[in-house]
Design a protein around this motif. Structure first.
Motif, PDB file in Angstrom:
ATOM      1  N   GLN A 259      10.692  -0.498  -1.086  1.00  0.00           N
ATOM      2  CA  GLN A 259      11.646  -1.786  -0.695  1.00  0.00           C
ATOM      3  C   GLN A 259      10.232  -3.093  -1.431  1.00  0.00           C
ATOM      4  O   GLN A 259       8.738  -2.539  -1.638  1.00  0.00           O
ATOM      5  N   GLU A 260      10.231  -4.548  -1.186  1.00  0.00           N
ATOM      6  CA  GLU A 260       9.951  -5.351  -1.239  1.00  0.00           C
ATOM      7  C   GLU A 260       8.424  -5.930  -0.518  1.00  0.00           C
ATOM      8  O   GLU A 260       9.190  -5.773   1.154  1.00  0.00           O
TER       9      GLU A 260
ATOM     10  N   ALA B 157       0.391  -1.125  -0.422  1.00  0.00           N
ATOM     11  CA  ALA B 157       0.305  -0.213  -0.041  1.00  0.00           C
ATOM     12  C   ALA B 157       1.067   1.068  -0.167  1.00  0.00           C
ATOM     13  O   ALA B 157       0.837   2.289  -0.385  1.00  0.00           O
ATOM     14  N   GLN B 158       1.822   1.088   0.815  1.00  0.00           N
ATOM     15  CA  GLN B 158       2.836   2.480   0.920  1.00  0.00           C
ATOM     16  C   GLN B 158       3.440   2.633  -1.136  1.00  0.00           C
ATOM     17  O   GLN B 158       3.861   4.006  -1.046  1.00  0.00           O
ATOM     18  N   ALA B 159       3.793   0.877  -0.937  1.00  0.00           N
ATOM     19  CA  ALA B 159       4.538   1.565  -2.709  1.00  0.00           C
ATOM     20  C   ALA B 159       4.145   1.956  -3.525  1.00  0.00           C
ATOM     21  O   ALA B 159       3.960   3.183  -4.789  1.00  0.00           O
ATOM     22  N   LEU B 160       2.176   1.696  -2.813  1.00  0.00           N
ATOM     23  CA  LEU B 160       0.904   2.650  -4.632  1.00  0.00           C
ATOM     24  C   LEU B 160       0.846   3.990  -3.892  1.00  0.00           C
ATOM     25  O   LEU B 160       0.652   4.976  -4.823  1.00  0.00           O
TER      26      LEU B 160
ATOM     27  N   THR C 208       3.748  -4.845  -7.912  1.00  0.00           N
ATOM     28  CA  THR C 208       2.537  -4.505  -7.603  1.00  0.00           C
ATOM     29  C   THR C 208       2.405  -2.725  -7.872  1.00  0.00           C
ATOM     30  O   THR C 208       1.077  -2.295  -8.996  1.00  0.00           O
ATOM     31  N   ALA C 209       2.922  -2.265  -7.896  1.00  0.00           N
ATOM     32  CA  ALA C 209       3.575  -0.307  -8.528  1.00  0.00           C
ATOM     33  C   ALA C 209       3.339  -1.071 -10.136  1.00  0.00           C
ATOM     34  O   ALA C 209       2.850   0.055 -10.252  1.00  0.00           O
ATOM     35  N   GLN C 210       4.076  -2.338 -10.641  1.00  0.00           N
ATOM     36  CA  GLN C 210       4.034  -1.957 -11.757  1.00  0.00           C
ATOM     37  C   GLN C 210       3.016  -1.881 -12.900  1.00  0.00           C
ATOM     38  O   GLN C 210       2.073  -1.622 -13.798  1.00  0.00           O
ATOM     39  N   MET C 211       2.232  -3.020 -12.025  1.00  0.00           N
ATOM     40  CA  MET C 211       0.471  -3.978 -12.637  1.00  0.00           C
ATOM     41  C   MET C 211      -0.634  -2.362 -12.087  1.00  0.00           C
ATOM     42  O   MET C 211      -1.099  -2.313 -13.040  1.00  0.00           O
TER      43      MET C 211
ATOM     44  N   PRO D 161      10.102 -10.546   3.471  1.00  0.00           N
ATOM     45  CA  PRO D 161      11.203 -10.248   4.014  1.00  0.00           C
ATOM     46  C   PRO D 161      12.559 -10.139   3.692  1.00  0.00           C
ATOM     47  O   PRO D 161      13.652  -9.469   4.524  1.00  0.00           O
ATOM     48  N   LEU D 162      12.483 -10.594   2.414  1.00  0.00           N
ATOM     49  CA  LEU D 162      14.311 -11.091   2.499  1.00  0.00           C
ATOM     50  C   LEU D 162      14.527  -9.295   0.917  1.00  0.00           C
ATOM     51  O   LEU D 162      15.572  -9.312   0.915  1.00  0.00           O
ATOM     52  N   ASN D 163      13.676  -8.956   1.248  1.00  0.00           N
ATOM     53  CA  ASN D 163      13.732  -7.808  -0.076  1.00  0.00           C
ATOM     54  C   ASN D 163      14.281  -8.221  -1.551  1.00  0.00           C
ATOM     55  O   ASN D 163      14.724  -7.698  -2.185  1.00  0.00           O
ATOM     56  N   LEU D 164      13.923  -9.498  -1.440  1.00  0.00           N
ATOM     57  CA  LEU D 164      14.303 -10.282  -2.597  1.00  0.00           C
ATOM     58  C   LEU D 164      13.066 -10.489  -3.466  1.00  0.00           C
ATOM     59  O   LEU D 164      13.827  -9.876  -5.356  1.00  0.00           O
ATOM     60  N   ALA D 165      11.981 -10.571  -3.465  1.00  0.00           N
ATOM     61  CA  ALA D 165      11.570 -11.511  -3.940  1.00  0.00           C
ATOM     62  C   ALA D 165      10.600 -10.356  -4.956  1.00  0.00           C
ATOM     63  O   ALA D 165       9.933  -9.835  -3.825  1.00  0.00           O
ATOM     64  N   PRO D 166       9.951 -10.441  -5.929  1.00  0.00           N
ATOM     65  CA  PRO D 166       9.432  -8.940  -6.801  1.00  0.00           C
ATOM     66  C   PRO D 166       8.441  -9.287  -6.039  1.00  0.00           C
ATOM     67  O   PRO D 166       7.095 -10.379  -7.018  1.00  0.00           O
ATOM     68  N   THR D 167       7.323  -7.926  -5.622  1.00  0.00           N
ATOM     69  CA  THR D 167       5.790  -8.347  -4.784  1.00  0.00           C
ATOM     70  C   THR D 167       5.974  -6.485  -4.695  1.00  0.00           C
ATOM     71  O   THR D 167       4.603  -6.703  -5.351  1.00  0.00           O
TER      72      THR D 167
END
Length: 338
Positions: free
Chosen positions: A160-161, A29-32, A174-177, A164-170
């Motif tokens: 940040q993703e 939500a913060q990313a959006l 979401t931002a791209q979509m 928790p590892l800040n690695l997997a695109p999450t």
């Protein structure tokens, strides 16, 4: 086979699981919100320029992306194509082996890469530049190789993703979509795209059926429409109703114009009122001036009229008021308009 039972997780386990989920949603939500704030500021002009380029495009918007960005790209293409923007997805790896021929000089390319350094994408940039195809980049790194070669950069960066590892695109996907949805919605509005246009690209969906199905396509017509004259006896009226199974019969004059209607509900009410039905004529028991509808309207209009007036049967007439058909709620349900 031994039956097994699932033991409910302890309350603290449930709380911990939910906390992990809500934390992920908070990050996304913060990313959006960050994306929204940038669009309201410096990124807004780049977004507007991208929209103008796509609107001016004579060909298609060709979307490319590797990995998770590729999955997002396919969804963006599906949304754009169904809302009035001709689009297609080209896999960057396949583009190196012939699929780049799908890109024509009249197209616009939207390349999606969070890092902006996807090798399969960056290797295509010289070829795309030689073709003179406008290049839009959606990336989280405005200083990347992809961004430097693009005509317009759509900034999809996230702090940040949710992983928790800040690695997997999450959060980044979401931002791209969401940015792709924003692009599709802006284009939809500026093209004057309407619900009817959406229905034409979704003829098999419920909206397509509602907006494309005309009443004449689903109504009963000809001999299937129960009708009698005002002088018809009650026995003839009931015979016609029973034979046609509409739940009603139209009463028409000598010219075929609707004079009234008699329904199953009217029959019940007459019996409850103690009316001697053996000697009455259709014109004496009918409901005069019933609701009618034109045969050239959408079936959805019939649904609306029936719901508004709480009736189950509608008589269908032409421009001169002549009976040409009839429809009941079962007919509309079978046509999946309801």
């Amino acid at each position: 086979m031994v039956a097994t039972t699932t033991t409910p997780a302890p309350e603290q386990d449930r709380a911990g699981i939910v906390a992990l989920a809500t934390q992920a949603l908070d990050i996304e939500a913060q990313a959006l919100l960050g994306l929204k704030q940038r669009l309201a500021g410096p990124s807004g002009e780049a977004f507007a320029q991208a929209v103008r380029i796509v609107l001016a495009c004579k060909g298609r918007l060709v979307v490319m992306g590797m990995g998770k960005s590729g999955h997002v790209g396919r969804k963006i293409v599906a949304t754009l194509a169904s809302t009035g923007t001709p689009s297609m997805f080209v896999h960057p790896a396949e583009a190196h082996h012939g699929d780049l021929g799908m890109v024509t000089p009249g197209d616009v390319v939207l390349a999606i890469s969070n890092s902006g350094e996807s090798e399969e994408l960056t290797a295509l940039l010289p070829v795309l530049k030689r073709q003179g195809v406008p290049l839009l980049a959606m990336t989280g790194r405005p200083g990347s190789s992809l961004a430097r070669h693009a005509d317009v950069v759509l900034d999809s960066a996230v702090e940040q993703e949710a992983c928790p590892l800040n690695l997997a695109p999450t959060a980044s996907t979401t931002a791209q979509m969401a940015l792709g949805d924003a692009l599709a919605v802006a284009l939809l509005e500026l093209r004057g795209f309407k619900a009817e246009d959406f229905a034409r690209s979704h003829p098999g969906g419920s909206l397509g059926r509602k907006l494309l199905t005309h009443l004449r396509d689903v109504m009963r017509s000809g001999a299937a429409v129960p009708r009698v004259s005002p002088q018809a006896g009650f026995g003839e009226l009931m015979s016609e109703m029973s034979a046609k199974g509409l739940g009603a019969a139209a009463v028409v004059d000598a010219h075929g114009r609707v004079a009234g209607i008699f329904t199953d509900g009217d029959l019940r009410r007459k019996i409850e009122a103690g009316v001697d039905l053996r000697t009455v004529l259709a014109g004496e028991v009918m409901t005069p001036g019933p609701r009618t509808i034109r045969d050239d309207v959408l079936a959805a209009e019939a649904v609306s009229l029936m719901e508004t007036h709480r009736i189950n049967v509608l008589l269908v007439v032409d421009a001169d008021g002549v009976l040409v058909g009839a429809v009941n709620t079962n007919d509309l349900m079978r046509a999946k308009v309801i």
